[in-house]
Design a protein around this motif. Structure first.
Motif: not given
Length: 352
Positions: A110-119, A181-195
């Motif tokens: 589900l994630t678009p890029t490789k994470s570089q986030k450190k613990s 690809y789709f006619n409609a998209y639903v994003a519930n509380d999307p993790s747009l903070w990613w990367d």
């Protein structure tokens, strides 16, 4: 026959009756397995068919398809919700096939890029190390899952992608990279903070290049009250969703709705969000059966308007036309009844 024997036989009859009743089951779907060459694994999917799908009293119909991420979490409530919203004569949406996709490696898919986030507790550890392969997952859906569903079920060329959290991130990313690809998209509380908010940057780049979003596409975004319910937690998510909202609303070309749920947190927002999303995507689908008695042509006019808005052809179902005809007949609206008989015969001619 003595009374004791009668009593025993009566109890035996009741037990048999209860046993037969206990064997009746209510099924909401079926499981299928697809061997994916793209993902190099077998994927389990859960499929819910509309109530009328196997009704032999009506002509075989084709149905829109909803692709539901995190199927093992959402499938049970979502199928009941969609059936409820599609019930005549108050249908707010057409009956739909629901395809729940069960997870194997959720973060990877589900994630678009490789994470570089450190613990935060150990800088030597990279969080979400298995991330960044969503392109393979969307290829699986488009090139393997969709053809499988179309081959084995009667589908209309209209589909919706539904996701929550990482699934919402995935839905927004597919809209930006493969909007067709789709006619409609639903994003519930999307993790747009990613990367470091990579999708915010991608949204800006998309609009700089294309100027507008594609016509007839729908995007629904729900937002939970994470700041209020969890002080100092997930502020990055809140900020990213708000920033995305500002960019999309400023553009104005997308059929877009953002809904903030004050009483919901991240883990609960999907349920009301998905209900609200279906009402938004299919706004204009419902018709007023009472108005049709005086103006029967209104039904075709409203379906035409809705089809133009949706970018796909929708027609009144045979089930709904049967309900309309019953209403006209019981209230002695003869002219309207004749009109709908002719409409039904033209849309669903019976083979003799």
């Amino acid at each position: 026959m003595n009374s004791r024997l009668k009593f025993l036989l009566l109890n035996l009859f009741l037990l048999c009756s209860l046993s037969a009743m206990a064997q009746e089951k209510i099924n909401i779907g079926e499981k299928q397995a697809i061997s994916s060459a793209i993902l190099n694994e077998k994927r389990e999917i859960w499929i819910h068919l509309p109530k009328t799908y196997n009704d032999s009293s009506i002509s075989p119909a084709k149905y829109p398809v909803i692709y539901l991420l995190d199927g093992e979490i959402n499938f049970e409530y979502y199928t009941g919700m969609s059936d409820f919203l599609a019930r005549p004569p108050y249908a707010d949406m057409p009956e739909c096939i629901v395809v729940g996709i069960k997870n194997t490696e959720r973060t990877r898919d589900l994630t678009p890029t490789k994470s570089q986030k450190k613990s935060p507790v150990n800088p030597n550890v990279i969080l979400f190390g298995d991330s960044g392969e969503s392109e393979n997952f969307v290829r699986f859906i488009q090139e393997e899952l969709k053809p499988f569903i179309s081959k084995n079920y009667r589908t209309q060329d209209y589909s919706i992608l539904v996701g929550h959290s990482f699934g919402g991130l995935f839905a927004v990313n597919v809209l930006l990279t493969h909007p067709e690809y789709f006619n409609a998209y639903v994003a519930n509380d999307p993790s747009l903070w990613w990367d470091n908010k990579v999708l915010i940057s991608k949204t800006k780049s998309y609009l700089e290049k294309n100027k507008t979003f594609p016509a007839h596409k729908f995007l629904y975004v729900s937002q939970a009250n994470n700041e209020e319910q969890n002080k100092n937690w997930n502020s990055e998510m809140t900020q990213a969703i708000e920033e995305f909202k500002g960019i999309v609303e400023k553009n104005g070309s997308l059929n877009y709705k953002h809904h903030f749920f004050e009483s919901e947190v991240h883990g609960t927002v999907s349920y009301p969000g998905n209900y609200d999303a279906l009402k938004f995507i299919f706004k204009g689908f419902r018709t007023d059966i009472k108005k049709l008695s005086k103006n029967p042509q209104l039904l075709e006019e409203e379906y035409k308007r809705f089809s133009e808005k949706a970018g796909s052809n929708f027609t009144p179902s045979e089930t709904y036309l049967n309900v309309v005809l019953k209403f006209m007949k019981s209230n002695d609206f003869k002219e309207s009844e004749d009109y709908f008989i002719n409409l039904k015969n033209s849309l669903y001619p019976k083979i003799k």
